[in-house]
Design a protein around this motif. Structure first.
Motif, PDB file in Angstrom:
ATOM      1  N   UNK A   1      34.694 -25.212  19.481  1.00 33.90           N
ATOM      2  CA  UNK A   1      35.360 -25.876  20.599  1.00 33.90           C
ATOM      3  C   UNK A   1      34.516 -27.022  21.151  1.00 33.90           C
ATOM      4  N   UNK A   2      35.191 -28.110  21.520  1.00 36.52           N
ATOM      5  CA  UNK A   2      34.537 -29.297  22.070  1.00 36.52           C
ATOM      6  C   UNK A   2      35.186 -29.631  23.409  1.00 36.52           C
TER       7      UNK A   2
ATOM      8  N   UNK B   1      30.417 -36.781  23.573  1.00 40.88           N
ATOM      9  CA  UNK B   1      29.021 -36.360  23.574  1.00 40.88           C
ATOM     10  C   UNK B   1      28.576 -36.072  22.147  1.00 40.88           C
ATOM     11  N   UNK B   2      27.274 -35.947  21.995  1.00 41.70           N
ATOM     12  CA  UNK B   2      26.707 -35.635  20.695  1.00 41.70           C
ATOM     13  C   UNK B   2      27.070 -34.195  20.328  1.00 41.70           C
ATOM     14  N   UNK B   3      27.413 -33.916  19.070  1.00 43.43           N
ATOM     15  CA  UNK B   3      27.848 -32.554  18.713  1.00 43.43           C
ATOM     16  C   UNK B   3      26.676 -31.620  18.463  1.00 43.43           C
TER      17      UNK B   3
ATOM     18  N   UNK C   1      28.341 -44.270   7.188  1.00 42.37           N
ATOM     19  CA  UNK C   1      29.088 -44.282   8.445  1.00 42.37           C
ATOM     20  C   UNK C   1      28.269 -43.511   9.482  1.00 42.37           C
ATOM     21  N   UNK C   2      27.911 -44.154  10.568  1.00 40.53           N
ATOM     22  CA  UNK C   2      27.120 -43.501  11.625  1.00 40.53           C
ATOM     23  C   UNK C   2      28.057 -42.960  12.702  1.00 40.53           C
ATOM     24  N   UNK C   3      27.774 -41.730  13.132  1.00 43.92           N
ATOM     25  CA  UNK C   3      28.583 -41.100  14.176  1.00 43.92           C
ATOM     26  C   UNK C   3      27.669 -40.662  15.305  1.00 43.92           C
ATOM     27  N   UNK C   4      27.917 -41.167  16.517  1.00 38.04           N
ATOM     28  CA  UNK C   4      27.093 -40.810  17.662  1.00 38.04           C
ATOM     29  C   UNK C   4      27.707 -39.696  18.507  1.00 38.04           C
ATOM     30  N   UNK C   5      29.023 -39.561  18.445  1.00 34.19           N
ATOM     31  CA  UNK C   5      29.717 -38.568  19.267  1.00 34.19           C
ATOM     32  C   UNK C   5      30.644 -37.736  18.389  1.00 34.19           C
ATOM     33  N   UNK C   6      31.208 -36.690  18.999  1.00 36.46           N
ATOM     34  CA  UNK C   6      32.178 -35.867  18.278  1.00 36.46           C
ATOM     35  C   UNK C   6      33.377 -36.718  17.861  1.00 36.46           C
ATOM     36  N   UNK C   7      33.808 -37.590  18.741  1.00 35.70           N
ATOM     37  CA  UNK C   7      34.949 -38.456  18.422  1.00 35.70           C
ATOM     38  C   UNK C   7      34.617 -39.354  17.225  1.00 35.70           C
TER      39      UNK C   7
END
Length: 625
Positions: free
Chosen positions: A387-388, A393-395, A550-556
């Motif tokens: 759950x998020x 925010x960062x996961x 591909x860089x991901x900083x957040x859950x989104x």
């Protein structure tokens, strides 16, 4: 009739003519050869692979250990019916094979190793990269491969290749004996010509057997199961190797017996099958481990049991617990003083099911209700981990798995081997197909994932293949990214950055080691590695090797990046930095104790406290006799 060829040319031609057959399906035994060339194999096998390029596909590797991992990944995805060969030069090229060979043999997965060796005729002694052994003239570094090979030979004469090659194929195709097979090839012998009988190159088909159980052992097994009130199946990797998943499901449905799985066996039943209760052992679910503690009969199917993945010495606590082991290998069938049913997993399960149906055996209804309700409660814990609340925010690491879980379908294949990920995956991952969950945990070898993903993708080119790696594992062996880019093997690499060895850090803390030497940080004044995180950019590293990143900083961001990577037809990497897991979204703690000795004497309070806890746990050890 004879044909004149070099030893290397003859070997390549021979390998191209070997096939396996099981259940009426035939395939090549050696699908391709991996190689890195040096003076020990360039003029022999290198020239032979060029000479017979139309017969034997070739893959260019960057690290010898990684080439073995790729071959092993291919072999596992091919149900051990097809594999790859790996050729190296002498010296460091050959010794780099040892770790991969150990992994293959421990996991009972076939791979053919063809390292170069020093001159058999010894015109120069020593030669470049030769190990000089004062007490023996017939020892080279290749002898390091003997204890990790299921068959080893050194070909010092051309004609010796004929019986040796046939023995090698026999071992590779034997479901009991299979593992790493090594044919050490002196560099002069590789290039030597010989008049070979044409029969040596005839098409050969090696039947992979499905032996059924001995009738007496079968009846004894039926009697043992009928007497049990709380039986539990432990499904291991042998279920997959045998393609016994349907037979296991039929057995479980007919009897109501719940099925727990090892790391290698996970996926033997789909996650939503009523009898699937998840992983067992130190990284297992609370449902499976509680059933194991109270089981009066443990039915191991295709598992070799270990201290970690099944917590064999501490988990099975019922005072009268007994073990019934369905295994093709007698060696594993007798483990834990078990009652053996030596048979192919599919054949053994099918005959057990039919015999139990004649007796209308089924576990008590209250037992079914108990594990069904426990399984539902565990699924709620998985939902909580995934759950998020704040998608920007960062996961946490479990939330990374949750994002992937929401995206994939039964066609996706996940590969992992070491670090904290195996624990989270074993507890939380919802496996949708028999071969979706590819965990190498027999050897738990860091660096396995990326090259193995290439091998799996070569065996399953139309399926999405994910290599899940932490930063520690990535730094061990990212080199085969270059191979994936070069050959257009569209693997997906998910790098989870948590700045250190998270799994061993947690273990270190639990045994009084205070996470010493497990973080990727600058040293502090007291010598501990507790300073700032190192400025290492793994995403930039992957990009420098030619991979799209591909860089991901957040859950989104992560959800979008994973979807984009899954749709990509080129090698693609998703990079994400995780936060520390909290009590809501962190993975549940270990459900079974793992026996890791703690310092008996120490001055630091953490170690003293850990030793006190250890001594309490030690009392639960048990020898099953």
């Amino acid at each position: 009739m004879t044909v004149r060829l070099t030893v290397a040319q003859a070997l390549v031609r021979f390998l191209a003519a070997q096939h396996t057959e099981r259940d009426g399906a035939r395939q090549r035994l050696i699908g391709a050869t991996w190689g890195i060339f040096g003076h020990g194999n360039v003029a022999g096998l290198g020239q032979a692979l060029l000479e017979h390029a139309e017969r034997m596909p070739f893959h260019q590797g960057r690290n010898e250990q990684a080439m073995v991992h790729a071959a092993v990944g291919y072999a596992r995805q091919s149900n051990r019916l097809s594999t790859h060969a790996v050729t190296t030069s002498i010296g460091p090229g050959a010794t780099n094979l040892v770790t991969g060979a150990a992994l293959a043999t421990i996991n009972h997965l076939p791979v053919l190793l063809l390292p170069g060796d020093v001159f058999a005729t010894r015109p120069a002694d020593p030669v470049l990269q030769q190990l000089e052994v004062p007490y023996a003239g017939d020892v080279s570094v290749n002898d390091c491969l003997r204890p990790v090979s299921r068959y080893f030979d050194r070909i010092t004469r051309p004609e010796a290749l004929i019986p040796s090659a046939l023995h090698a194929m026999r071992v590779l195709t034997d479901p009991v004996e299979t593992g790493a097979v090594t044919l050490a090839l002196p560099q002069d012998v590789q290039a030597e010509a010989y008049d070979w009988p044409e029969e040596f190159f005839a098409e050969r088909v090696w039947t992979v057997r499905r032996p059924g159980p001995d009738p007496t052992e079968l009846m004894d097994a039926v009697h043992t199961i009928r007497a049990a009130r709380r039986p539990l199946v432990v499904a291991g990797g042998g279920v997959h190797h045998s393609r016994a998943e349907d037979a296991l499901a039929e057995f479980a449905e007919a009897t109501g017996i719940p099925v727990a799985s090892t790391q290698a066996g996970k996926g033997a039943l789909r996650h939503d099958h009523p009898q699937d209760v998840g992983g067992i052992g130190h990284t297992g679910t609370a449902t499976a481990d509680e059933l194991a503690r109270t089981a009066d009969l443990v039915i191991g199917v295709g598992t070799r049991y270990t201290d970690f993945t099944t917590a064999s010495g501490t988990l099975f606590a019922h005072p009268d617990v007994r073990f019934l082991n369905v295994n093709i290998a007698s060696f594993d069938g007798h483990k834990l003083a078990g009652q053996p049913l030596v048979a192919d997993a599919r054949s053994g399960l099918q005959e057990l099911t039919e015999a139990l149906r004649l007796h209308a055996y089924r576990v008590p209804g209250g037992y079914v209700t108990e594990y069904t309700e426990d399984k539902e409660r565990w699924e709620q814990r998985v939902d909580a981990c995934y759950e998020v609340d704040e998608p920007d925010t960062r996961p946490t690491q479990p939330q990374v798995l949750g994002a992937l879980d929401a995206l994939v379908d039964a066609s996706d294949i996940l590969i992992n081997a070491a670090g904290s990920l195996p624990g989270d995956l074993h507890k939380l991952w919802r496996t949708r197909s028999r071969d979706q969950y590819h965990l190498e945990y027999g050897y738990s070898c860091m660096g396995y994932e990326i090259p193995a993903a290439i091998g799996v993708k070569l065996a399953a080119p139309d399926r999405p293949v994910w290599a899940l790696v932490g930063d520690g594992t990535y730094l061990m062996m990212p080199t085969e990214i270059v191979t994936a880019v070069q050959e257009g093997v569209a693997i997906k690499v998910l790098i989870i950055q948590n700045h250190g060895y998270a799994s061993i850090g947690g273990l270190s803390e639990s045994v009084g080691g205070e996470r010493f030497g497990t973080a990727y940080r600058y040293p502090a004044e007291d010598g501990s590695y507790t300073g700032r995180p190192l400025p290492v950019d793994l995403a930039a590293n992957a990009a420098s090797l030619g991979m799209r990143v591909l860089r991901a900083k957040t859950v989104r961001d992560l959800r979008e990046a994973l979807a984009e990577a899954r749709a990509a037809d080129t090698p693609t990497c998703v990079y994400v930095e995780t936060q520390t897991a909290d009590t809501v979204s962190g993975a549940p703690p270990a459900q079974a104790w793992w026996d890791v000795p703690v310092a008996e004497t120490a001055t630091r309070p953490s170690a003293v406290k850990a030793r006190e806890l250890y001594e309490r746990h030690v009392s639960t050890r048990r020898r099953h006799l």
